[in-house]
Design an enzyme around this catalytic site. Structure first.
Site, PDB file in Angstrom:
ATOM      1  N   HIS A  10       0.858  -1.193   0.000  1.00 32.34           N
ATOM      2  CA  HIS A  10       0.000   0.000   0.000  1.00 32.34           C
ATOM      3  C   HIS A  10       0.890   1.237   0.000  1.00 32.34           C
ATOM      4  CE1 HIS A  10      -3.580  -2.432   1.194  1.00 32.34           C
ATOM      5  NE2 HIS A  10      -2.614  -3.227   1.625  1.00 32.34           N
ATOM      6  N   HIS A 186      -8.278  -8.112  -0.844  1.00 38.52           N
ATOM      7  CA  HIS A 186      -7.863  -8.658   0.446  1.00 38.52           C
ATOM      8  C   HIS A 186      -8.943  -9.630   0.930  1.00 38.52           C
ATOM      9  CE1 HIS A 186      -5.117  -5.280   0.473  1.00 38.52           C
ATOM     10  NE2 HIS A 186      -4.616  -5.619   1.647  1.00 38.52           N
ATOM     11  N   GLU A 189      -7.479 -12.687   5.791  1.00 37.17           N
ATOM     12  CA  GLU A 189      -6.453 -12.103   6.656  1.00 37.17           C
ATOM     13  C   GLU A 189      -7.016 -12.013   8.083  1.00 37.17           C
ATOM     14  OE1 GLU A 189      -5.805  -7.906   6.082  1.00 37.17           O
ATOM     15  OE2 GLU A 189      -3.844  -7.916   7.063  1.00 37.17           O
TER      16      GLU A 189
HETATM   17  N1  LIG Z   1      -3.022  -5.365   5.905  1.00 35.05           N
HETATM   18  C1  LIG Z   1      -4.076  -4.702   5.443  1.00 35.05           C
HETATM   19  N2  LIG Z   1      -5.268  -5.309   5.379  1.00 35.05           N
HETATM   20  C2  LIG Z   1      -6.337  -4.652   4.920  1.00 35.05           C
HETATM   21  N3  LIG Z   1      -6.311  -3.397   4.498  1.00 35.05           N
HETATM   22  C3  LIG Z   1      -5.154  -2.746   4.541  1.00 35.05           C
HETATM   23  N4  LIG Z   1      -4.849  -1.491   4.188  1.00 35.05           N
HETATM   24  C4  LIG Z   1      -3.564  -1.315   4.435  1.00 35.05           C
HETATM   25  N5  LIG Z   1      -3.016  -2.440   4.935  1.00 35.05           N
HETATM   26  C5  LIG Z   1      -3.994  -3.352   5.009  1.00 35.05           C
HETATM   27 ZN   LIG Z   2      -2.612  -5.221   2.271  1.00 33.71          ZN
END
Ligand SMILES: Nc1ncnc2[nH]cnc12
Ligand SMILES: [Zn+2]
Length: 320
Positions: A10, A186, A189
């Protein structure tokens, strides 16, 4: 020397505390709530997002963004990285009150300067913010679909995975896909396998950011392998955010052994006390990968990259 490539980072999350502090001096802003003794401070994912937004808030012009992307890409190139995809967010442009065009032009200028100096190739993946909801993701997608840029080659989504269902977020991804952009999101996670499965069903990405919690469901692991979905793994981030306690608990090697295409990435490097170089070191020292195997991971990233075929061919040739 192992050549590296990164497909999950990011841009705003790549600003070092030193650079953020220098921007804070420029704009006369107190950042003691997010930086202490030269280190970003946060305790959990929600606080991390606030810290991330606090840092992002100090990049307020096209020049600031050129400085940010140039600085990060030069650092990557110093660590033998030949290709970088950076997640960008037009929501940040809106938040600081500059046009999306200025934001993108600034980042592109930084990419141009870094390429001129080091040869590093870079692309942008525009993202929607999940916690902004379906409307905001759709707005971000419509902007990039309606304003094509040669360096914006993908569309993705970050933010709080615990919010909103992929079914509701899918319309933005449909707009981006129809505009010819590569699709990633994403998932897996903060939330388990169902989140990955729903993302595959509704968002239809070729890559998943993280995806590591798919390991909790063997059928899903098989599906990811069968459908050749590439995982943008970020082990240092997962340890830092306490998705796993220790590297020995991390499923990177198990996912790889199950035939899934995995890659190594830094996510938001200074927030997670990492860098792409460190992620490759984790690959070597924690996961026992050889230089040949690490180069294979770079090859996987470049094969999965959202880039034109001629550039892909040139990048792959550097690995041979
Ligand atoms: N690890 C992450 N997971 C989800 N959104 C994000 N935005 C920045 N880092 C992130
Ligand atoms: Zn990320």
């Amino acid at each position: 020397m192992v050549l590296k490539a990164e497909i999950h980072c990011h841009l705003e999350g790549a600003a070092s505390p030193a650079l953020v502090e220098s921007q804070a001096r420029k704009y006369n802003v107190d950042v003691s709530n997010i930086i202490s003794n030269g280190v970003f401070v946060w305790n959990d994912f929600t606080q991390f997002l606030k810290c991330y937004d606090g840092a992002a808030d100090l990049f307020r012009s096209a020049d600031d963004y050129a400085l940010l992307s140039e600085t990060y890409l030069n650092e990557l190139a110093d660590d033998d990285c030949i290709y970088s995809e950076l997640f960008i967010s037009t929501d940040h442009a809106r938040a600081i009150g500059i046009s999306e065009q200025d934001y993108i032009d600034g980042i592109a200028e930084g990419m141009r300067r870094a390429k001129e100096k080091t040869g590093i190739e870079a692309r942008m993946i525009a993202t929607g913010l999940r916690h902004g909801g379906p409307e905001s993701v759709l707005r971000a997608a419509k902007y990039v679909a309606g304003n094509p840029h040669p360096l914006i080659t993908g569309f993705g989504m970050g933010g709080d995975e615990r919010m909103h269902h992929p079914k509701d977020l899918a319309p933005g991804f449909d707009v981006a896909r129809d505009a010819g952009l590569g699709i990633t999101t994403h998932a897996g996670e903060l939330v388990g396998p169902q989140s990955v499965r729903d993302s595959l069903d509704y968002i239809k990405p070729s890559r998943i950011g993280h995806g590591v919690r798919a390991i909790e469901d063997p059928d899903l692991v098989k599906r990811l392998a069968d459908e050749q979905i590439v995982l943008e793994c970020c082990p240092g981030s997962n340890i830092s955010l306490k998705v796993y306690d220790e590297f020995e608990d991390h499923p990177f090697m198990a996912l790889r052994a199950a035939g899934i295409s995995v890659t190594l990435n830094s996510d938001d490097p200074p927030h997670f006390h990492t860098s792409l170089k460190r992620e490759y070191e984790i690959g070597a020292n924690e996961f026992g990968l050889s230089d040949v195997e690490l180069t294979q991971i770079t090859r996987t990233a470049i094969k999965a990259a959202f880039v034109d075929e001629e550039t892909r061919k040139q990048l792959l040739a550097k690995l041979d």
